[in-house]
Motif scaffolding. Structure first.
Motif, PDB file in Angstrom:
ATOM      1  N   GLU A  30      -5.144   0.881  -1.032  1.00  0.00           N
ATOM      2  CA  GLU A  30      -5.586   2.132  -0.394  1.00  0.00           C
ATOM      3  C   GLU A  30      -7.098   2.178  -0.198  1.00  0.00           C
ATOM      4  N   LYS A  81       0.310  -0.291   2.565  1.00  0.00           N
ATOM      5  CA  LYS A  81      -0.529   0.677   1.863  1.00  0.00           C
ATOM      6  C   LYS A  81      -2.020   0.445   2.081  1.00  0.00           C
ATOM      7  N   SER A  89      -5.435   0.811   3.779  1.00  0.00           N
ATOM      8  CA  SER A  89      -5.909   1.987   4.497  1.00  0.00           C
ATOM      9  C   SER A  89      -6.050   1.749   5.993  1.00  0.00           C
ATOM     10  N   ASN A 140      -0.795   1.944  10.040  1.00  0.00           N
ATOM     11  CA  ASN A 140      -2.116   1.523   9.557  1.00  0.00           C
ATOM     12  C   ASN A 140      -2.685   0.320  10.310  1.00  0.00           C
TER      13      ASN A 140
END
Length: 255
Positions: A108, A130, A132, A155
């Motif tokens: 993240e 996951k 970012s 993402n």
């Protein structure tokens, strides 16, 4: 970059794609308890078999993809064992480097910039969901095909560009960047094709703009042939193929 050079460079990605698939098949047979490579092969199968029904005509890029698809399904395809072994090590080492950074900083807190992403599908895997921010950059034909053939990921962003035109790349890339993030710059067989002054300008951009001179936030994962050696058969064969058969300039080997 003129159309002849562009076509030759894209051909190297097709050769790399074929080698990558053959190597993934070998890794799947060696690591039978690792579902990751099996799932990635399924994703490549979908990527290679995609048919664009919006047009009755096949693009030049799509024709190259179909040729790779036929080759990888044939039982007659043979590749130099050195190239297969080298590609396997390349896949494993890059995956390991990325995973170590995700484990250390947390996905993240990471954004990944994949320059010359080509047919690399690793970021379609769930383990990167996951992260970012992931930005892939490559020629428009490659980016368009990838966006059409694969499901969208929230993402992942794409920049269609010619990486030689650095001002245009920076202009398109900068608004997509996230600040104060651990940033991994992935360059896999890219720097050798960039003039030295262009490569230097990119590294200056990464430091000054991407991470605003916060060196602790900037991380590189780079794979490139940088020298020829009598003891390095893998690099010698690869460079021989690239220079003689694809007529490509290999700047890092000249300077």
């Amino acid at each position: 970059m003129n159309s002849f050079e562009k076509s030759n460079l894209q051909q190297t990605d097709m050769q790399s794609l074929e080698s990558r698939i053959l190597s993934l098949k070998k890794l799947s047979s060696l690591y039978t308890d690792n579902q990751e490579y099996t799932d990635l092969l399924k994703l490549y199968k979908k990527y290679l078999s995609y048919k664009d029904t919006s047009s009755p005509f096949l693009s030049v890029f799509a024709k190259k993809i179909r040729k790779v698809n036929r080759a990888t399904q044939s039982q007659l395809v043979q590749e130099s064992p050195i190239i297969t072994l080298g590609t396997m090590i390349r896949i494993l080492s890059i995956d390991q480097s990325l995973e170590e950074k995700m484990l250390k900083y947390g996905p993240e807190n990471i954004q990944i910039l994949s320059f010359g992403a080509g047919s690399d599908l690793r970021f379609q895997q769930d383990k990167y969901s996951k992260c970012s921010n992931i930005i892939e950059l490559d020629f428009k034909e490659s980016i368009d095909y990838k966006q059409k053939s694969l499901p969208a990921k929230n993402n992942i962003k794409y920049v269609a560009c010619d990486l030689i035109n650095i001002d245009e790349v920076i202009s398109s890339l900068t608004p997509l960047l996230q600040k104060n993030m651990h940033t991994i710059v992935l360059m896999e067989c890219l720097l050798c094709y960039l003039p030295i002054n262009i490569a230097d300008a990119y590294f200056d951009f990464f430091n000054k703009v991407v991470t605003e001179n916060k060196s602790e936030l900037l991380h590189y994962v780079i794979y490139d042939p940088v020298a020829l050696s009598k003891n390095d058969s893998f690099t010698n064969i690869m460079c021989d193929n690239l220079q003689k058969f694809n007529n490509l300039q290999m700047y890092s080997l000249k300077n």
